[in-house]
Design a protein around this motif. Structure first.
Motif, mmCIF file in Angstrom:
data_model
loop_
_atom_site.group_PDB
_atom_site.id
_atom_site.type_symbol
_atom_site.label_atom_id
_atom_site.label_comp_id
_atom_site.label_asym_id
_atom_site.label_seq_id
_atom_site.Cartn_x
_atom_site.Cartn_y
_atom_site.Cartn_z
ATOM 1 N N PHE A 17 -8.431 18.424 -1.379
ATOM 2 C CA PHE A 17 -8.301 18.026 0.101
ATOM 3 C C PHE A 17 -7.026 18.184 0.783
ATOM 4 O O PHE A 17 -6.842 17.885 1.946
ATOM 5 N N GLY A 18 -6.354 19.068 0.073
ATOM 6 C CA GLY A 18 -4.898 19.524 0.688
ATOM 7 C C GLY A 18 -4.102 18.237 0.845
ATOM 8 O O GLY A 18 -3.023 18.358 1.359
ATOM 9 N N ARG A 19 -4.164 17.200 -0.174
ATOM 10 C CA ARG A 19 -3.222 16.123 0.056
ATOM 11 C C ARG A 19 -2.401 16.113 -1.244
ATOM 12 O O ARG A 19 -2.828 16.287 -2.586
ATOM 13 N N ARG A 20 -1.088 15.730 -1.218
ATOM 14 C CA ARG A 20 -0.214 15.471 -2.158
ATOM 15 C C ARG A 20 -0.451 14.203 -2.715
ATOM 16 O O ARG A 20 -0.763 13.251 -2.117
ATOM 17 N N VAL A 21 -0.069 14.155 -4.087
ATOM 18 C CA VAL A 21 -0.496 12.571 -4.926
ATOM 19 C C VAL A 21 0.823 12.079 -5.387
ATOM 20 O O VAL A 21 1.889 12.734 -6.034
ATOM 21 N N ALA A 22 1.240 10.753 -5.180
ATOM 22 C CA ALA A 22 2.134 10.036 -5.718
ATOM 23 C C ALA A 22 1.461 8.990 -6.704
ATOM 24 O O ALA A 22 0.513 8.360 -6.661
ATOM 25 N N VAL A 23 2.279 8.786 -7.954
ATOM 26 C CA VAL A 23 1.631 7.927 -9.095
ATOM 27 C C VAL A 23 2.839 6.654 -9.048
ATOM 28 O O VAL A 23 3.859 6.982 -9.033
ATOM 29 N N HIS A 24 2.223 5.389 -8.683
ATOM 30 C CA HIS A 24 2.939 4.277 -9.248
ATOM 31 C C HIS A 24 3.065 4.201 -10.756
ATOM 32 O O HIS A 24 2.067 4.145 -11.490
ATOM 33 N N SER A 25 4.295 4.454 -11.479
ATOM 34 C CA SER A 25 4.237 4.301 -12.597
ATOM 35 C C SER A 25 5.526 3.731 -13.171
ATOM 36 O O SER A 25 6.597 4.121 -13.021
ATOM 37 N N HIS A 26 5.334 2.933 -14.421
ATOM 38 C CA HIS A 26 6.584 2.363 -14.960
ATOM 39 C C HIS A 26 6.531 2.709 -16.530
ATOM 40 O O HIS A 26 7.444 3.336 -16.894
ATOM 41 N N ALA A 27 5.566 2.393 -17.124
ATOM 42 C CA ALA A 27 5.369 2.755 -18.507
ATOM 43 C C ALA A 27 5.506 4.320 -18.766
ATOM 44 O O ALA A 27 4.877 5.015 -18.141
ATOM 45 N N ASP A 28 6.215 4.600 -19.911
ATOM 46 C CA ASP A 28 6.445 6.079 -20.085
ATOM 47 C C ASP A 28 5.013 6.709 -20.435
ATOM 48 O O ASP A 28 4.710 8.047 -19.949
#
Length: 445
Positions: A252-263
């Motif tokens: 859909f042409g959207r960039r993506v961010a991930v909330h991430s703590h654990a490796d």
């Protein structure tokens, strides 16, 4: 009833749509005299310069102080250090930075209340020098209305790139049922569309947020500090679920961010093709190397764990969050320092909404403390953040053709980066919102 809805939809379709930032009045010309101009962070600042702005966009930069044409407005920043408007890649405009109180008041608030809170926070962030923010988790309809109101010029605030609700697995960080008594959990579940289980369901959840106006997608790859569940900070989404989220958003042409703590969760998200890793608290050297190879951006949000620990120790967080806050704060500083030293691409972000709106620039000193130079930290909040947003052609530097998002401080932040915590002048898209350290009357026409 159905005929009325169809008629209303047809009427809405007939209303002309105006491009964001299109001037509605006669052409406006502004000359800005800048004593020192950091037009392209990463390069040496210019001396005395004149920035010429027409209808919200930069049209020319000249050496020296050029006399304005007849009818042009002159902005005198001859004794100031002038630089591009700042970009915060991780905020929550509808959050007030008091999660315990927000949980207590959740049953008495709706989108209207959230919108009012958002208008206040948007102005605080703007007056702190942040002319663009990426909102990574808010009520979809309220944040969309706030975004559009700012773009129309009805509300003072930064340009908003919004994610709507964070995509989460059931019981994961982002599931609003967490910690609720069963009757309330059932009521929330009936209206919650951001949780998903399995790849197909996660594709549906992404499409639902896009349908509600999301310009970027955020998902929870791991547990989170502030979710009211003692689930730890480990990986929560499966590899297939992450891949479904990323591929659907990209289609859909959207960039993506991930909330991430654990490796483990961070590595899986990078392999799934995520664009930015937000937090990146427990990074191994091999994951850092993978980020460099893939060109994945790290948004460290260094201010967030510091703020969370302070809140936890003050009794402002639920008991389930306290050990998570302590663990994240301990690990984050070392992870971020190693990522910076290795040359991972860094984009500025704060997780403001955990911390107080308007305090966003406190992040700069933490970035410098982790090994960045003041110039590199400023570039992370300007040119590099614009790159991470895929908006290099619009924002991030002071160049002809770009929006006139311009700020100024009284002394050089290249010598002491904390000077960015006291912004004296703010212009967004050619409109002055702060001058001489004071709020300006916002024009509504």
């Amino acid at each position: 009833m159905i005929r009325s809805l169809i008629a209303a939809a047809a009427l809405m379709a007939a209303v002309p749509v105006y491009a964001q930032g299109t001037p509605t009045a006669a052409s406006k010309l502004t000359y800005i005299h800048a004593g020192t101009l950091l037009d392209r962070p990463g390069q040496k600042p210019r001396g005395n310069s004149t920035i010429i702005v027409r209808d919200g966009r930069i049209v020319e930069i000249r050496d020296g102080f050029v006399a304005p044409e007849g009818g042009a407005t002159l902005v005198d920043l001859k004794s100031a250090f002038v630089l591009p408007g700042l970009i915060d890649m991780h905020v929550h405009l509808l959050s007030e930075g008091d999660p315990l109180r927000e949980r207590m008041e959740a049953l008495t608030r709706d989108d209207g209340d959230a919108f009012i809170i958002g208008t206040q926070n948007a102005r605080r962030d703007l007056e702190a020098g942040f002319t663009t923010v990426r909102d990574l988790g808010s009520e979809p309809r309220a944040i969309r209305a706030l975004r559009d109101g700012i773009d129309r010029g009805a509300i003072a605030g930064p340009t908003v790139i919004n994610a709507g609700r964070m995509i989460s697995v059931s019981g994961g960080h982002g599931d609003s049922q967490n910690g609720l008594a069963e009757p309330w959990a059932e009521a929330v579940a009936a209206h919650q569309i951001n949780t998903c289980n399995g790849p197909d369901d996660c594709r549906r959840a992404v499409r639902a947020q896009i349908g509600l106006g999301a310009q970027v997608i955020k998902f929870a790859g791991t547990g989170g500090v502030l979710s009211n569940v003692a689930g730890g900070l480990g990986k929560q989404m499966t590899d297939d679920e992450m891949k479904a989220v990323v591929d659907t958003a990209h289609s859909f042409g959207r960039r993506v961010a991930v909330h991430s703590h654990a490796d483990e969760g961070t590595r899986a998200a990078i392999e799934a093709g995520v664009d930015t890793v937000d937090h990146g608290t427990f990074l191994t050297d091999s994951t850092i190397a993978l980020m460099k190879t893939r060109g994945t951006w790290l948004v460290p949000t260094m201010l967030a764990p510091q703020t969370a620990v302070e809140a936890a120790r003050a009794g402002k967080l639920p008991p389930a969050t306290i050990p998570k806050a302590e663990a994240a704060a301990t690990a984050a500083k070392d992870s971020h320092r190693r990522a910076i030293r290795a040359g991972v691409k860094i984009a500025f972000g704060t997780d403001t909404g955990v911390s107080r709106h308007g305090d966003n620039a406190r992040e700069f000193a933490l970035m410098v403390g982790a090994g960045m130079t003041p110039m590199a930290a400023i570039r992370a909040a300007t040119l590099d953040a614009a790159d991470a947003l895929d908006r290099k052609g619009e924002i991030g530097s002071i160049e002809p053709g770009k929006w006139a998002d311009i700020i100024a401080v009284t002394e050089s932040p290249l010598e002491e980066v904390s000077r960015l915590e006291r912004v004296d002048f703010v212009m967004r898209r050619g409109v002055v919102h702060k001058a001489g350290g004071k709020r300006q009357v916002f024009p509504l026409d």
